[in-house]
Motif scaffolding. Structure first.
Motif, PDB file in Angstrom:
ATOM      1  N   THR A 276       2.813  30.061 -19.470  1.00  7.56           N
ATOM      2  CA  THR A 276       1.878  31.196 -19.567  1.00  7.56           C
ATOM      3  C   THR A 276       1.121  31.395 -18.262  1.00  7.56           C
ATOM      4  O   THR A 276       0.892  32.530 -17.826  1.00  7.56           O
ATOM      5  CB  THR A 276       0.880  30.968 -20.715  1.00  7.56           C
ATOM      6  N   GLN A 277       0.726  30.311 -17.607  1.00 11.49           N
ATOM      7  CA  GLN A 277       0.037  30.430 -16.319  1.00 11.49           C
ATOM      8  C   GLN A 277       0.968  30.998 -15.255  1.00 11.49           C
ATOM      9  O   GLN A 277       0.551  31.795 -14.407  1.00 11.49           O
ATOM     10  CB  GLN A 277      -0.487  29.051 -15.890  1.00 11.49           C
ATOM     11  N   LYS A 278       2.235  30.588 -15.296  1.00 17.81           N
ATOM     12  CA  LYS A 278       3.216  31.103 -14.342  1.00 17.81           C
ATOM     13  C   LYS A 278       3.425  32.606 -14.553  1.00 17.81           C
ATOM     14  O   LYS A 278       3.517  33.382 -13.597  1.00 17.81           O
ATOM     15  CB  LYS A 278       4.537  30.354 -14.503  1.00 17.81           C
ATOM     16  N   ALA A 279       3.482  33.014 -15.836  1.00 16.60           N
ATOM     17  CA  ALA A 279       3.660  34.437 -16.133  1.00 16.60           C
ATOM     18  C   ALA A 279       2.478  35.259 -15.631  1.00 16.60           C
ATOM     19  O   ALA A 279       2.644  36.367 -15.114  1.00 16.60           O
ATOM     20  CB  ALA A 279       3.846  34.624 -17.636  1.00 16.60           C
ATOM     21  N   LEU A 280       1.268  34.707 -15.793  1.00 12.67           N
ATOM     22  CA  LEU A 280       0.081  35.408 -15.314  1.00 12.67           C
ATOM     23  C   LEU A 280       0.105  35.538 -13.795  1.00 12.67           C
ATOM     24  O   LEU A 280      -0.206  36.598 -13.245  1.00 12.67           O
ATOM     25  CB  LEU A 280      -1.184  34.667 -15.761  1.00 12.67           C
ATOM     26  N   ARG A 281       0.482  34.464 -13.121  1.00 16.11           N
ATOM     27  CA  ARG A 281       0.555  34.521 -11.656  1.00 16.11           C
ATOM     28  C   ARG A 281       1.572  35.562 -11.190  1.00 16.11           C
ATOM     29  O   ARG A 281       1.320  36.342 -10.279  1.00 16.11           O
ATOM     30  CB  ARG A 281       0.931  33.142 -11.104  1.00 16.11           C
ATOM     31  N   GLU A 282       2.738  35.588 -11.832  1.00 16.59           N
ATOM     32  CA  GLU A 282       3.780  36.550 -11.447  1.00 16.59           C
ATOM     33  C   GLU A 282       3.336  37.982 -11.695  1.00 16.59           C
ATOM     34  O   GLU A 282       3.611  38.876 -10.893  1.00 16.59           O
ATOM     35  CB  GLU A 282       5.062  36.240 -12.216  1.00 16.59           C
TER      36      GLU A 282
ATOM     37  N   ALA B 255       2.939  40.813  -8.801  1.00 14.50           N
ATOM     38  CA  ALA B 255       3.646  42.088  -8.874  1.00 14.50           C
ATOM     39  C   ALA B 255       2.665  43.254  -8.739  1.00 14.50           C
ATOM     40  O   ALA B 255       2.926  44.238  -8.030  1.00 14.50           O
ATOM     41  CB  ALA B 255       4.414  42.186 -10.185  1.00 14.50           C
ATOM     42  N   LYS B 256       1.515  43.132  -9.411  1.00 16.91           N
ATOM     43  CA  LYS B 256       0.509  44.188  -9.340  1.00 16.91           C
ATOM     44  C   LYS B 256      -0.048  44.307  -7.926  1.00 16.91           C
ATOM     45  O   LYS B 256      -0.274  45.405  -7.411  1.00 16.91           O
ATOM     46  CB  LYS B 256      -0.611  43.882 -10.330  1.00 16.91           C
ATOM     47  N   SER B 257      -0.254  43.139  -7.273  1.00 20.06           N
ATOM     48  CA  SER B 257      -0.791  43.142  -5.920  1.00 20.06           C
ATOM     49  C   SER B 257       0.195  43.781  -4.934  1.00 20.06           C
ATOM     50  O   SER B 257      -0.199  44.570  -4.062  1.00 20.06           O
ATOM     51  CB  SER B 257      -1.098  41.704  -5.487  1.00 20.06           C
ATOM     52  N   LYS B 258       1.483  43.467  -5.075  1.00 19.66           N
ATOM     53  CA  LYS B 258       2.492  44.067  -4.199  1.00 19.66           C
ATOM     54  C   LYS B 258       2.573  45.581  -4.393  1.00 19.66           C
ATOM     55  O   LYS B 258       2.747  46.343  -3.424  1.00 19.66           O
ATOM     56  CB  LYS B 258       3.844  43.422  -4.474  1.00 19.66           C
ATOM     57  N   ASN B 259       2.462  46.004  -5.656  1.00 23.25           N
ATOM     58  CA  ASN B 259       2.491  47.438  -5.946  1.00 23.25           C
ATOM     59  C   ASN B 259       1.339  48.149  -5.237  1.00 23.25           C
ATOM     60  O   ASN B 259       1.525  49.177  -4.577  1.00 23.25           O
ATOM     61  CB  ASN B 259       2.415  47.649  -7.463  1.00 23.25           C
ATOM     62  N   ARG B 260       0.130  47.577  -5.363  1.00 26.43           N
ATOM     63  CA  ARG B 260      -1.038  48.209  -4.733  1.00 26.43           C
ATOM     64  C   ARG B 260      -0.925  48.184  -3.212  1.00 26.43           C
ATOM     65  O   ARG B 260      -1.320  49.155  -2.533  1.00 26.43           O
ATOM     66  CB  ARG B 260      -2.309  47.473  -5.170  1.00 26.43           C
ATOM     67  N   GLN B 261      -0.418  47.093  -2.666  1.00 22.50           N
ATOM     68  CA  GLN B 261      -0.288  46.988  -1.221  1.00 22.50           C
ATOM     69  C   GLN B 261       0.667  48.054  -0.674  1.00 22.50           C
ATOM     70  O   GLN B 261       0.384  48.705   0.335  1.00 22.50           O
ATOM     71  CB  GLN B 261       0.211  45.589  -0.848  1.00 22.50           C
ATOM     72  N   ARG B 262       1.795  48.243  -1.373  1.00 29.24           N
ATOM     73  CA  ARG B 262       2.761  49.242  -0.916  1.00 29.24           C
ATOM     74  C   ARG B 262       2.202  50.650  -1.049  1.00 29.24           C
ATOM     75  O   ARG B 262       2.397  51.500  -0.162  1.00 29.24           O
ATOM     76  CB  ARG B 262       4.057  49.110  -1.732  1.00 29.24           C
TER      77      ARG B 262
ATOM     78  N   ARG C 255      -0.460  46.227 -18.236  1.00 31.93           N
ATOM     79  CA  ARG C 255      -0.201  45.674 -19.577  1.00 31.93           C
ATOM     80  C   ARG C 255       0.352  44.249 -19.471  1.00 31.93           C
ATOM     81  O   ARG C 255      -0.027  43.366 -20.247  1.00 31.93           O
ATOM     82  CB  ARG C 255       0.774  46.579 -20.335  1.00 31.93           C
ATOM     83  N   ARG C 256       1.256  44.036 -18.524  1.00 31.43           N
ATOM     84  CA  ARG C 256       1.814  42.704 -18.324  1.00 31.43           C
ATOM     85  C   ARG C 256       0.722  41.691 -17.957  1.00 31.43           C
ATOM     86  O   ARG C 256       0.681  40.575 -18.476  1.00 31.43           O
ATOM     87  CB  ARG C 256       2.858  42.730 -17.213  1.00 31.43           C
ATOM     88  N   GLU C 257      -0.183  42.110 -17.075  1.00 26.12           N
ATOM     89  CA  GLU C 257      -1.257  41.205 -16.652  1.00 26.12           C
ATOM     90  C   GLU C 257      -2.188  40.880 -17.822  1.00 26.12           C
ATOM     91  O   GLU C 257      -2.567  39.723 -18.035  1.00 26.12           O
ATOM     92  CB  GLU C 257      -2.046  41.835 -15.503  1.00 26.12           C
ATOM     93  N   ARG C 258      -2.561  41.916 -18.602  1.00 22.50           N
ATOM     94  CA  ARG C 258      -3.451  41.684 -19.736  1.00 22.50           C
ATOM     95  C   ARG C 258      -2.800  40.766 -20.762  1.00 22.50           C
ATOM     96  O   ARG C 258      -3.436  39.857 -21.313  1.00 22.50           O
ATOM     97  CB  ARG C 258      -3.848  43.014 -20.380  1.00 22.50           C
ATOM     98  N   ALA C 259      -1.527  40.987 -21.052  1.00 18.89           N
ATOM     99  CA  ALA C 259      -0.821  40.165 -22.029  1.00 18.89           C
ATOM    100  C   ALA C 259      -0.736  38.714 -21.559  1.00 18.89           C
ATOM    101  O   ALA C 259      -0.925  37.771 -22.351  1.00 18.89           O
ATOM    102  CB  ALA C 259       0.580  40.729 -22.276  1.00 18.89           C
ATOM    103  N   ALA C 260      -0.453  38.533 -20.271  1.00 26.27           N
ATOM    104  CA  ALA C 260      -0.368  37.173 -19.734  1.00 26.27           C
ATOM    105  C   ALA C 260      -1.727  36.487 -19.770  1.00 26.27           C
ATOM    106  O   ALA C 260      -1.833  35.296 -20.081  1.00 26.27           O
ATOM    107  CB  ALA C 260       0.174  37.219 -18.305  1.00 26.27           C
ATOM    108  N   GLN C 261      -2.806  37.239 -19.461  1.00 21.54           N
ATOM    109  CA  GLN C 261      -4.153  36.661 -19.496  1.00 21.54           C
ATOM    110  C   GLN C 261      -4.523  36.257 -20.916  1.00 21.54           C
ATOM    111  O   GLN C 261      -5.133  35.198 -21.143  1.00 21.54           O
ATOM    112  CB  GLN C 261      -5.161  37.678 -18.951  1.00 21.54           C
ATOM    113  N   VAL C 262      -4.191  37.083 -21.881  1.00 23.26           N
ATOM    114  CA  VAL C 262      -4.459  36.761 -23.290  1.00 23.26           C
ATOM    115  C   VAL C 262      -3.740  35.474 -23.682  1.00 23.26           C
ATOM    116  O   VAL C 262      -4.285  34.613 -24.377  1.00 23.26           O
ATOM    117  CB  VAL C 262      -4.034  37.925 -24.209  1.00 23.26           C
ATOM    118  N   ALA C 263      -2.491  35.333 -23.235  1.00 24.87           N
ATOM    119  CA  ALA C 263      -1.711  34.135 -23.563  1.00 24.87           C
ATOM    120  C   ALA C 263      -2.332  32.891 -22.948  1.00 24.87           C
ATOM    121  O   ALA C 263      -2.419  31.839 -23.590  1.00 24.87           O
ATOM    122  CB  ALA C 263      -0.271  34.303 -23.089  1.00 24.87           C
TER     123      ALA C 263
END
Length: 434
Positions: free
Chosen positions: A4-10, A14-21, A53-61
């Motif tokens: 779950t921690q690995k999923a949150l990090r990923e 992904a969100k950070s790369k999207n914003r950077q681009r 949504r992916r980030e929120r779901a991973a944080q909840v987990a």
């Protein structure tokens, strides 16, 4: 790192790369914005809701996983706790140490559940110095987490499979009966009744018993600072994955072991004497001696412990809470008291008589003249007889500024505490003599 921690990090990466681009495209001149780039921009914008949504779901987990781990430890405590304590434990279940670390990095106070928990403990949100963040010391219970990371390119990347943390001596102050107690700001005062009335039979119509003289004593505990500190370079942090986390773990364990060891052997290493700790080795408690000749004899060693049973603070050997030094533990384990009869070791003889004990490292490694063999708590009425008072507001300070010119980061963990013995009669120590 868990799944779950690995999923949150990923998800966050992904969100950070999207914003950077998207930021890179936004800075492009209009003439450079080709149809291909505009199409990419639309794709990135469309992906934002899914990434969130992916980030929120991973944080909840991750939160759920941490809550489950704490729940197992909290349930037992809640079962026998009063309403106020149960409410505080329920609030504790929402608190995460990571948010305190984030606040320390950003030099701000915590908010949300963490702030409510601090208020319940009557603790300040900010530290005593600028850049310091207050936190409850109970969150620093020693915890070792091993991370495993896959190597993606064996030829160019080297990552550790497992970090082996430094090993410390096991803590044992609670085993001898010391009460670990959190106290609020101010001097902690511990009153104890030291003398009072004695019962007396009286004949009918005679005067009642004479007025008794009573005595009350007060022992005060004052905050004394203890600190641990580590410094690392940003180059080392980049070169060694997990370095800062490992140093934080090491500081927490060093702090915990250090206060426990000082309870036994004291600590007079402070500049001046105001911060010195008087441990059980030098405190004014009854000292029982065992000669070099008798230390390897079963009846004589048993008699030394038997003499500690006074019928008041201890009514049997079972009331003795014994912590031995490693030297004594090894001696009793390896000494055969009667090889001609049954080859029973001295340790087995003592246990057969009803004595039990645990061993604590870094007290004494030998049993020579003047060495200490054991520290004993007499169990009846021992709660509060010896107190390690901790002023709950510890401080974790991460300082990347003072040595920024050399690329060094300092981590300081400090706390305020004192050790006092309101009733010395509940404690004994065993010493080897000539």
């Amino acid at each position: 790192m868990t799944k779950t921690q690995k999923a949150l990090r990923e998800a966050r990466e992904a969100k950070s790369k999207n914003r950077q681009r998207m930021a890179e495209i936004g800075l492009m001149a209009e003439a450079d914005a080709t149809d291909e780039i505009r199409s990419e921009q639309e794709t990135l914008e469309a992906a934002i809701p899914d990434l969130e949504r992916r980030e929120r779901a991973a944080q909840v987990a991750v939160d759920a996983e941490e809550d489950e781990q704490r729940a197992a430890a909290d349930d037992a405590a809640k079962a026998g706790a009063d309403p106020e304590t149960r409410e505080r434990l329920e609030l504790r279940g929402k608190v995460k140490i990571g948010r305190f670390l984030e606040a320390a990095l950003e030099t701000r106070a915590v908010d949300g559940a963490e702030a409510e928990y601090m208020a319940a403990l009557k603790m300040p949100l900010t530290g005593r110095v600028q850049g310091g963040t207050s936190f409850p010391l109970e969150l620093l219970a020693p915890e070792i987490r091993h991370e495993e990371r896959a190597t993606t390119d064996a030829e160019t990347v080297t990552t550790p499979r497992r970090w082996l943390d430094r090993l410390f001596a096991g803590t044992a102050a609670a085993n001898v009966g010391i009460t670990m107690e959190s106290v609020p700001a101010g001097v902690a005062s511990y009153p104890v009744t030291t003398a009072g009335a004695s019962a007396a039979q009286r004949q009918r119509v005679t005067d009642s018993a004479a007025d008794a003289a009573w005595t009350i004593g007060v022992t005060e505990a004052k905050p004394k600072r203890n600190a641990v500190r580590a410094v690392f370079t940003i180059e080392d942090a980049a070169r060694i994955p997990g370095l800062e986390d490992a140093l934080n773990r090491d500081l927490r364990m060093a702090l915990t072991e250090g206060v426990d060891r000082a309870i036994f052997v004291g600590d007079a290493g402070a500049t001046g004497t105001d911060a010195d700790i008087t441990g059980l080795q030098t405190a004014g408690i009854t000292e029982v001696t065992l000669t070099q000749a008798n230390k390897i004899k079963g009846p004589e060693t048993l008699a030394a412990f038997g003499g500690m049973v006074d019928g008041i603070s201890a009514m049997s050997l079972g009331d003795l809470r014994v912590v031995t030094a490693i030297g004594a533990w090894r001696l009793w384990l390896s000494t055969i008291i009667n090889s001609a009869a049954d080859n029973m070791t001295l340790a087995a003889f003592l246990r057969e008589a009803g004595l039990s004990w645990t061993a604590r490292g870094e007290i004494e490694d030998a049993t020579a003249n003047g060495d200490f063999g054991a520290f004993v708590g007499l169990g009846r009425g021992i709660e509060g007889a010896g107190v390690a008072a901790v002023w709950e507001s510890g401080e974790l300070i991460r300082d990347p500024y003072s040595k920024a010119a050399t690329g060094e980061v300092a981590i300081t963990l400090c706390y305020l505490w004192d050790f006092v013995l309101p009733r010395t009669g509940n404690f004994r120590r065993l010493k080897f003599v000539t």
